[in-house]
Scaffold this motif. Structure first.
Motif, PDB file in Angstrom:
ATOM      1  N   MET A   1       0.842  -1.182   0.000  1.00 17.19           N
ATOM      2  CA  MET A   1       0.000   0.000   0.000  1.00 17.19           C
ATOM      3  C   MET A   1       0.888   1.246   0.000  1.00 17.19           C
ATOM      4  O   MET A   1       1.895   1.295   0.686  1.00 17.19           O
ATOM      5  N   THR A   2       0.479   2.250  -0.744  1.00 15.45           N
ATOM      6  CA  THR A   2       1.237   3.497  -0.787  1.00 15.45           C
ATOM      7  C   THR A   2       0.776   4.432   0.322  1.00 15.45           C
ATOM      8  O   THR A   2      -0.306   4.260   0.893  1.00 15.45           O
ATOM      9  N   PHE A   3       1.577   5.435   0.593  1.00 16.30           N
ATOM     10  CA  PHE A   3       1.219   6.447   1.582  1.00 16.30           C
ATOM     11  C   PHE A   3      -0.074   7.148   1.158  1.00 16.30           C
ATOM     12  O   PHE A   3      -0.974   7.339   1.970  1.00 16.30           O
ATOM     13  N   LYS A   4      -0.185   7.496  -0.099  1.00 17.71           N
ATOM     14  CA  LYS A   4      -1.389   8.178  -0.604  1.00 17.71           C
ATOM     15  C   LYS A   4      -2.632   7.317  -0.381  1.00 17.71           C
ATOM     16  O   LYS A   4      -3.662   7.803   0.094  1.00 17.71           O
ATOM     17  N   GLU A   5      -2.546   6.043  -0.700  1.00 13.38           N
ATOM     18  CA  GLU A   5      -3.688   5.140  -0.497  1.00 13.38           C
ATOM     19  C   GLU A   5      -4.056   5.041   0.977  1.00 13.38           C
ATOM     20  O   GLU A   5      -5.234   5.028   1.343  1.00 13.38           O
ATOM     21  N   ALA A   6      -3.033   4.973   1.844  1.00 10.82           N
ATOM     22  CA  ALA A   6      -3.282   4.882   3.286  1.00 10.82           C
ATOM     23  C   ALA A   6      -3.946   6.153   3.809  1.00 10.82           C
ATOM     24  O   ALA A   6      -4.861   6.091   4.633  1.00 10.82           O
ATOM     25  N   VAL A   7      -3.514   7.303   3.319  1.00  4.93           N
ATOM     26  CA  VAL A   7      -4.142   8.567   3.723  1.00  4.93           C
ATOM     27  C   VAL A   7      -5.603   8.567   3.297  1.00  4.93           C
ATOM     28  O   VAL A   7      -6.498   8.921   4.073  1.00  4.93           O
ATOM     29  N   GLU A   8      -5.869   8.156   2.071  1.00  7.14           N
ATOM     30  CA  GLU A   8      -7.237   8.176   1.549  1.00  7.14           C
ATOM     31  C   GLU A   8      -8.168   7.211   2.285  1.00  7.14           C
ATOM     32  O   GLU A   8      -9.379   7.384   2.272  1.00  7.14           O
ATOM     33  N   LYS A   9      -7.618   6.218   2.993  1.00  2.10           N
ATOM     34  CA  LYS A   9      -8.432   5.282   3.767  1.00  2.10           C
ATOM     35  C   LYS A   9      -8.654   5.740   5.206  1.00  2.10           C
ATOM     36  O   LYS A   9      -9.451   5.148   5.929  1.00  2.10           O
ATOM     37  N   ALA A  10      -7.960   6.798   5.624  1.00  3.63           N
ATOM     38  CA  ALA A  10      -8.139   7.325   6.983  1.00  3.63           C
ATOM     39  C   ALA A  10      -9.518   7.967   7.111  1.00  3.63           C
ATOM     40  O   ALA A  10     -10.160   8.310   6.118  1.00  3.63           O
ATOM     41  N   LYS A  11      -9.951   8.116   8.343  1.00  3.05           N
ATOM     42  CA  LYS A  11     -11.236   8.785   8.586  1.00  3.05           C
ATOM     43  C   LYS A  11     -11.112  10.269   8.235  1.00  3.05           C
ATOM     44  O   LYS A  11     -10.039  10.855   8.370  1.00  3.05           O
ATOM     45  N   PRO A  12     -12.220  10.882   7.814  1.00  2.00           N
ATOM     46  CA  PRO A  12     -12.211  12.322   7.524  1.00  2.00           C
ATOM     47  C   PRO A  12     -11.814  13.104   8.778  1.00  2.00           C
ATOM     48  O   PRO A  12     -12.127  12.670   9.876  1.00  2.00           O
ATOM     49  N   PRO A  13     -11.148  14.206   8.629  1.00  2.00           N
ATOM     50  CA  PRO A  13     -10.756  14.912   7.418  1.00  2.00           C
ATOM     51  C   PRO A  13      -9.363  14.559   6.904  1.00  2.00           C
ATOM     52  O   PRO A  13      -8.935  15.086   5.884  1.00  2.00           O
ATOM     53  N   VAL A  14      -8.676  13.661   7.588  1.00  2.00           N
ATOM     54  CA  VAL A  14      -7.311  13.312   7.164  1.00  2.00           C
ATOM     55  C   VAL A  14      -7.324  12.676   5.776  1.00  2.00           C
ATOM     56  O   VAL A  14      -6.382  12.843   4.996  1.00  2.00           O
TER      57      VAL A  14
ATOM     58  N   SER B   1      -6.709   4.100  15.914  1.00  2.00           N
ATOM     59  CA  SER B   1      -8.180   4.087  15.884  1.00  2.00           C
ATOM     60  C   SER B   1      -8.779   4.615  14.582  1.00  2.00           C
ATOM     61  O   SER B   1      -9.846   4.158  14.181  1.00  2.00           O
ATOM     62  N   SER B   2      -8.126   5.552  13.921  1.00  2.53           N
ATOM     63  CA  SER B   2      -8.749   6.230  12.780  1.00  2.53           C
ATOM     64  C   SER B   2      -7.998   6.142  11.467  1.00  2.53           C
ATOM     65  O   SER B   2      -8.512   6.558  10.439  1.00  2.53           O
ATOM     66  N   ALA B   3      -6.774   5.638  11.507  1.00  2.60           N
ATOM     67  CA  ALA B   3      -5.976   5.532  10.281  1.00  2.60           C
ATOM     68  C   ALA B   3      -5.072   4.303  10.357  1.00  2.60           C
ATOM     69  O   ALA B   3      -3.850   4.409  10.302  1.00  2.60           O
ATOM     70  N   PRO B   4      -5.669   3.103  10.506  1.00  2.00           N
ATOM     71  CA  PRO B   4      -4.853   1.906  10.712  1.00  2.00           C
ATOM     72  C   PRO B   4      -3.889   1.603   9.561  1.00  2.00           C
ATOM     73  O   PRO B   4      -2.813   1.055   9.792  1.00  2.00           O
ATOM     74  N   GLU B   5      -4.248   1.971   8.340  1.00  2.00           N
ATOM     75  CA  GLU B   5      -3.333   1.725   7.217  1.00  2.00           C
ATOM     76  C   GLU B   5      -2.090   2.610   7.340  1.00  2.00           C
ATOM     77  O   GLU B   5      -0.981   2.166   7.027  1.00  2.00           O
ATOM     78  N   LEU B   6      -2.261   3.835   7.811  1.00  2.00           N
ATOM     79  CA  LEU B   6      -1.092   4.692   8.061  1.00  2.00           C
ATOM     80  C   LEU B   6      -0.260   4.141   9.208  1.00  2.00           C
ATOM     81  O   LEU B   6       0.971   4.181   9.164  1.00  2.00           O
TER      82      LEU B   6
END
Length: 160
Positions: free
Chosen positions: A1-14, A106-111
């Protein structure tokens, strides 16, 4: 997974905070970061993003997340806090780190996965906003030397 993809999977607004390379960083802060091998794939100003939601409006917010793509092609998340490097600020930065980790889990597990991914050379970095004034003999310096994830502050970050 890329950083961009991980950011996009985080909860809003991140999830909408992604910027190319170091574009999310203030210019003075971006100048303190370089890459020896590999590249910065993207960045987020997590402090500003979380400041927009009431539940996250508290004083202990970390500044930035970076996507670091190693020469091997592996991608990692590196978290940078630009903060005054005084003995009196050690506890504050430790609180910011604890809050960041809570948020990621809790809100951005992929990151968080990109942060803890095996082989990640650097995970959490304290960049001094000016000089460093934490004498080596102090309790705070000893605490930082023994900290499992946070080193003494540095003036610059050079990713491997």
């Amino acid at each position: 997974m890329t950083f961009k993809e991980a950011v996009e999977k985080a909860k809003p607004p991140v999830n909408t905070a992604y910027k190319r390379q170091k574009d999310a960083l203030k210019r003075d802060h971006a100048r303190k970061i370089s890459v020896k091998e590999g590249s910065i794939s993207g960045s987020i100003d997590i402090d500003s993003a979380l400041a927009t939601i009431k539940a996250a409006r508290q004083p202990h917010r970390w500044d930035y997340g970076l996507g670091y793509r190693a020469k091997s092609g592996a991608e990692y998340a590196v978290w940078v806090e630009v903060h005054s490097a005084e003995t009196s600020e050690v506890t504050e930065v430790e609180k910011k780190l604890a809050r960041l980790k809570e948020y990621l889990i809790s809100s951005a597990p992929e990151l968080y996965d990109l942060t803890t991914k095996r082989g990640n050379p650097i995970r959490f970095v304290w960049l001094a906003s000016k000089g460093i004034n934490i004498p080596k003999h102090t309790q705070e310096a000893r605490r930082l030397r023994q900290h499992p994830e946070l080193d003494m502050p540095r003036k610059r970050l050079e990713l491997p």
